[in-house]
Design a protein around this motif. Structure first.
Motif, PDB file in Angstrom:
ATOM      1  N   GLU A   1       6.340  10.371  11.659  1.00 14.23           N
ATOM      2  CA  GLU A   1       7.345   9.596  12.389  1.00 14.23           C
ATOM      3  C   GLU A   1       7.363   9.964  13.868  1.00 14.23           C
ATOM      4  O   GLU A   1       7.074  11.105  14.248  1.00 14.23           O
ATOM      5  CB  GLU A   1       8.743   9.836  11.800  1.00 14.23           C
ATOM      6  N   GLY A   2       7.715   8.999  14.681  1.00 19.00           N
ATOM      7  CA  GLY A   2       7.814   9.233  16.110  1.00 19.00           C
ATOM      8  C   GLY A   2       9.052  10.037  16.445  1.00 19.00           C
ATOM      9  O   GLY A   2      10.126   9.791  15.892  1.00 19.00           O
TER      10      GLY A   2
ATOM     11  N   PHE B   1       4.878  13.028  17.721  1.00 17.75           N
ATOM     12  CA  PHE B   1       5.199  12.594  16.377  1.00 17.75           C
ATOM     13  C   PHE B   1       5.330  13.846  15.522  1.00 17.75           C
ATOM     14  O   PHE B   1       4.892  14.931  15.928  1.00 17.75           O
ATOM     15  CB  PHE B   1       4.102  11.681  15.817  1.00 17.75           C
TER      16      PHE B   1
ATOM     17  N   GLN C   1      13.816   9.269  19.015  1.00 17.25           N
ATOM     18  CA  GLN C   1      14.272   8.884  17.679  1.00 17.25           C
ATOM     19  C   GLN C   1      15.758   9.240  17.598  1.00 17.25           C
ATOM     20  O   GLN C   1      16.160  10.297  18.104  1.00 17.25           O
ATOM     21  CB  GLN C   1      13.480   9.673  16.637  1.00 17.25           C
TER      22      GLN C   1
ATOM     23  N   CYS D   1       4.004   4.051  25.602  1.00 21.47           N
ATOM     24  CA  CYS D   1       5.352   4.477  25.238  1.00 21.47           C
ATOM     25  C   CYS D   1       6.291   3.295  25.362  1.00 21.47           C
ATOM     26  O   CYS D   1       6.730   2.940  26.466  1.00 21.47           O
ATOM     27  CB  CYS D   1       5.820   5.625  26.121  1.00 21.47           C
TER      28      CYS D   1
ATOM     29  N   LEU E   1       8.353   3.453  19.179  1.00 23.62           N
ATOM     30  CA  LEU E   1       7.718   4.677  18.649  1.00 23.62           C
ATOM     31  C   LEU E   1       6.864   4.385  17.403  1.00 23.62           C
ATOM     32  O   LEU E   1       7.054   4.984  16.334  1.00 23.62           O
ATOM     33  CB  LEU E   1       8.771   5.737  18.321  1.00 23.62           C
ATOM     34  N   TRP E   2       5.942   3.499  17.526  1.00 21.29           N
ATOM     35  CA  TRP E   2       5.025   3.172  16.435  1.00 21.29           C
ATOM     36  C   TRP E   2       3.727   3.952  16.580  1.00 21.29           C
ATOM     37  O   TRP E   2       3.197   4.114  17.687  1.00 21.29           O
ATOM     38  CB  TRP E   2       4.700   1.681  16.449  1.00 21.29           C
ATOM     39  N   ARG E   3       3.176   4.398  15.449  1.00 22.80           N
ATOM     40  CA  ARG E   3       1.907   5.121  15.466  1.00 22.80           C
ATOM     41  C   ARG E   3       0.801   4.310  16.127  1.00 22.80           C
ATOM     42  O   ARG E   3      -0.039   4.861  16.852  1.00 22.80           O
ATOM     43  CB  ARG E   3       1.498   5.470  14.032  1.00 22.80           C
TER      44      ARG E   3
ATOM     45  N   CYS F   1       8.808   9.859  23.309  1.00 27.13           N
ATOM     46  CA  CYS F   1       7.709   9.640  24.228  1.00 27.13           C
ATOM     47  C   CYS F   1       8.268   9.393  25.622  1.00 27.13           C
ATOM     48  O   CYS F   1       9.464   9.101  25.780  1.00 27.13           O
ATOM     49  CB  CYS F   1       6.807   8.486  23.783  1.00 27.13           C
TER      50      CYS F   1
ATOM     51  N   TRP G   1      -4.550  11.603  19.646  1.00 24.71           N
ATOM     52  CA  TRP G   1      -3.686  12.521  18.915  1.00 24.71           C
ATOM     53  C   TRP G   1      -4.212  13.941  19.032  1.00 24.71           C
ATOM     54  O   TRP G   1      -5.422  14.171  18.999  1.00 24.71           O
ATOM     55  CB  TRP G   1      -3.644  12.128  17.429  1.00 24.71           C
TER      56      TRP G   1
END
Length: 123
Positions: free
Chosen positions: A47-48, A38, A62, A101, A105-107, A51, A113
């Protein structure tokens, strides 16, 4: 508990290239997990970027980085993000992540992390 250690990053001119790496250690509660990146620019939401599913090798990008960035797995616990054609808008802190994954691509899909590494694209 999973630890993520990032390396790479730095200052590069527009159009240049950089490579980020991330190695995971510790417990892996997931049998089928993903790793990725991210980023967060100053004053903007995190933002992603991309992955990869570490078992299947399927990658997600993205749209703004597709064709310029390539994410690959180096081994079962290390990923490498090759960034080419860098633009000033790619500037930000890049965070390595580990979790699920999926295409979105959501947090919330990533529970682990890294601390982040700075990428600055400027002339």
């Amino acid at each position: 508990q999973v630890q993520l250690v990032e390396s790479g990053g730095g200052l590069v001119q527009p159009g240049g290239s950089l490579r980020l790496s991330c190695t995971a250690s510790g417990g892996f509660p997931l049998n089928d997990f993903g790793m990725g990146w991210f980023r967060q620019a100053p004053g903007k939401e995190r933002e992603g970027v991309s992955c990869i599913n570490m078992r299947s090798g399927h990658t997600v990008y993205q749209p703004s980085v597709k064709g310029r960035f390539t994410l690959s797995s180096v081994n079962s616990k290390t990923v490498s993000l090759q960034m080419s054609g860098l633009k000033p808008e790619d500037t930000g802190v890049y965070f390595c992540v580990l979790g699920n994954c999926w295409e979105r691509l959501w947090r919330a899909d990533f529970g682990s992390w890294g601390r982040g590494t700075q990428v600055t694209v400027s002339s």
